[in-house]
Scaffold this motif. Structure first.
Motif, PDB file in Angstrom:
ATOM      1  N   LEU A 122       0.997  -0.884   0.139  1.00  0.00           N
ATOM      2  CA  LEU A 122       0.025   0.174  -0.002  1.00  0.00           C
ATOM      3  C   LEU A 122       0.896   1.354   0.500  1.00  0.00           C
ATOM      4  O   LEU A 122       1.244   2.475   0.992  1.00  0.00           O
ATOM      5  CB  LEU A 122      -1.195   0.548   1.133  1.00  0.00           C
ATOM      6  CG  LEU A 122      -1.709  -1.210   1.089  1.00  0.00           C
ATOM      7  CD1 LEU A 122      -2.575  -1.128   2.781  1.00  0.00           C
ATOM      8  CD2 LEU A 122      -2.941  -1.573   0.420  1.00  0.00           C
ATOM      9  N   THR A 145      -8.399  -1.750  -1.097  1.00  0.00           N
ATOM     10  CA  THR A 145      -7.770  -2.821  -0.608  1.00  0.00           C
ATOM     11  C   THR A 145      -7.901  -2.834   0.227  1.00  0.00           C
ATOM     12  O   THR A 145      -8.158  -3.536   1.319  1.00  0.00           O
ATOM     13  CB  THR A 145      -6.254  -3.125  -0.998  1.00  0.00           C
ATOM     14  OG1 THR A 145      -5.909  -3.059  -2.066  1.00  0.00           O
ATOM     15  CG2 THR A 145      -5.643  -4.194  -0.472  1.00  0.00           C
ATOM     16  N   SER A 178      -3.971   8.721   1.079  1.00  0.00           N
ATOM     17  CA  SER A 178      -3.887   7.585   0.642  1.00  0.00           C
ATOM     18  C   SER A 178      -4.394   7.545  -1.085  1.00  0.00           C
ATOM     19  O   SER A 178      -5.191   8.707  -0.680  1.00  0.00           O
ATOM     20  CB  SER A 178      -4.988   6.577   1.729  1.00  0.00           C
ATOM     21  OG  SER A 178      -5.369   5.047   0.520  1.00  0.00           O
ATOM     22  N   ASP A 185      -5.718   1.940  -3.082  1.00  0.00           N
ATOM     23  CA  ASP A 185      -5.435   1.892  -1.628  1.00  0.00           C
ATOM     24  C   ASP A 185      -6.324   1.883  -0.983  1.00  0.00           C
ATOM     25  O   ASP A 185      -6.246   0.475   0.055  1.00  0.00           O
ATOM     26  CB  ASP A 185      -4.317   2.294  -0.454  1.00  0.00           C
ATOM     27  CG  ASP A 185      -3.071   2.276  -1.476  1.00  0.00           C
ATOM     28  OD1 ASP A 185      -2.596   1.247  -2.311  1.00  0.00           O
ATOM     29  OD2 ASP A 185      -1.821   2.596  -0.993  1.00  0.00           O
ATOM     30  N   THR A 219      -0.029   5.145   0.670  1.00  0.00           N
ATOM     31  CA  THR A 219      -0.916   4.998   1.612  1.00  0.00           C
ATOM     32  C   THR A 219       0.109   5.503   2.988  1.00  0.00           C
ATOM     33  O   THR A 219       1.485   5.255   2.864  1.00  0.00           O
ATOM     34  CB  THR A 219      -1.643   4.139   2.373  1.00  0.00           C
ATOM     35  OG1 THR A 219      -2.655   3.976   1.190  1.00  0.00           O
ATOM     36  CG2 THR A 219      -2.565   5.233   3.467  1.00  0.00           C
TER      37      THR A 219
END
Length: 414
Positions: free
Chosen positions: A193, A217, A210, A214, A196
């Motif tokens: 990620l 997810t 973010s 991301d 983020t």
């Protein structure tokens, strides 16, 4: 004139050798005819284009708002299915608390249905409350000596979005906010990620950012955790020292919405990371989406509703193959024939015009019983499919017996 004995003998020799030569010739021919290999029959199959033409789906528009940025995905589907606006990192406000919850639960796991260990709040936690008030952040009351369970602490930071409880929970789990932030960065890195960044536990300020992808997810990870997925769908909870708290997600329980976290501050505007169970082709599909940067939550919620109402039309249950469907045939030199048919049904749920290709693999045969497997169709489905990009194999079989070549046919077909 009568034949002499010598002539008779000669003629008899010729007859004997002639018959013997004929017998040898017949034996040689028969042996050759009966023992020679007969080429196996190869199947004649439909082209790949013919098999996939009916699988191509039409796209339908997704009702994204004209403001902000967002993305939507679905549980069981890879990545993002659709997005809108810029996809670069952007402030996410209290959506950050979903990350705080996930990181804490990795360090302090909690089983579904369990309350977890007891946590006694102290004067330090009262100080976190007053610090949050001073920052003009979202806060919930604290009484020194009050006892919360770990689950109740999670409810305090996720439902009313209390910044001070996010600090208290992180300090309980890691000893300090700095130690929590180290763990959070490692947690984000381990999951790829990279868009983020978190700089505190609550999301207050413009440095907690973010990307929409991301966040999709992260939303899927929240749903995959039985504790968090149950908390974010709670409309209310009764907590020690606080009393009854309400979920800040005004859409909860409407339009299929099952969660998950609001966010609001000057840097991010109104934001919502949401999940919803949608009816698609007679089944339920759980979507996860986010919209960031709305002027207020009324405008935001209207946009989320329009988006959710447009999404089901983008899913298609595609029938790849139907049992008994003919995809080719065999025809042998000894007048045996059979169709190559699909042995079982196969279908897949796809998003929009997800590409589907097929490859046929069928062996040559010299005999076979009806129903026996002779090959397969291998469908390759793109990432916009349930289960992600994958290959789906469908067996192929004979629809009738194919008898082996007979001795008579061998003898009569030199």
């Amino acid at each position: 004139m009568p034949l002499t004995r010598r002539q008779i003998y000669r003629r008899r020799r010729l007859a004997v050798f002639g018959v013997l030569a004929l017998l040898i010739g017949l034996f040689g021919y028969s042996a050759g005819a009966l023992l020679r290999p007969v080429p196996a029959a190869a199947a004649t199959l439909e082209s790949s284009d013919a098999l996939t033409t009916s699988l191509v789906q039409q796209t339908t528009p997704v009702a994204w708002p004209g403001f902000g940025r967002g993305a939507i995905g679905a549980v069981g589907f890879d990545g993002v299915l659709s997005s809108s606006g810029e996809q670069t990192p952007f402030p996410i406000a209290s959506i950050t608390k979903t990350i705080t919850s996930l990181v804490v639960l990795e360090a302090k796991p909690l089983a579904a249905g369990d309350q977890g260990p007891s946590i006694t709040l102290t004067d330090a936690d009262v100080g976190f409350y007053y610090d949050t008030i001073a920052e003009n952040g979202s806060a919930a009351p604290v009484v020194a000596g009050s006892v919360f369970t770990q689950r109740q602490m999670l409810e305090a930071l996720l439902l009313p979005s209390a910044n001070n409880y996010s600090i208290s929970l992180a300090v309980w789990a890691f000893g300090s906010v700095d130690a929590y932030l180290d763990a959070a960065r490692a947690w984000l890195d381990a999951r790829g990620l990279t868009g983020t960044t978190v700089t505190n536990t609550s999301g207050l300020g413009e440095t907690n950012v973010s990307t929409p992808s991301d966040l999709v997810t992260i939303g899927k990870l929240v749903l995959a955790d039985p504790v968090l997925s149950s908390i974010v769908k709670e409309p209310t909870a009764v907590l020690p020292a606080i009393g009854e708290v309400e979920n800040t997600n005004a859409l909860l329980g409407q339009y299929g919405v099952t969660g998950m976290k609001t966010g609001t501050d000057d840097a991010s505007g109104a934001c919502l990371l949401f999940s919803a169970d949608l009816q698609v082709e007679g089944r339920t599909v759980t979507v996860v989406g986010v919209i960031l940067g709305a002027d207020d939550h009324t405008v935001l919620n209207e946009a989320v509703v329009s988006l959710l109402q447009s999404v089901p039309a983008g899913f298609h249950q595609v029938q790849l193959a139907t049992a008994g469907q003919s995809v080719g045939s065999y025809s042998t030199a000894w007048d045996q024939a059979a169709k190559v048919v699909v042995a079982s049904d196969a279908s897949v749920l796809v998003w929009q015009d997800t590409p589907i290709t097929v490859e046929s693999r069928v062996r040559a045969i010299d005999a076979g019983a009806a129903g026996s497997t002779v090959g397969k169709l291998s469908y390759t489905v793109g990432a916009g499919a349930e289960g992600g990009a994958a290959t789906i194999d469908v067996p192929l079989a004979l629809d009738a017996d194919v008898a082996p070549v007979t001795p008579w046919w061998r003898l009569t077909n030199p």
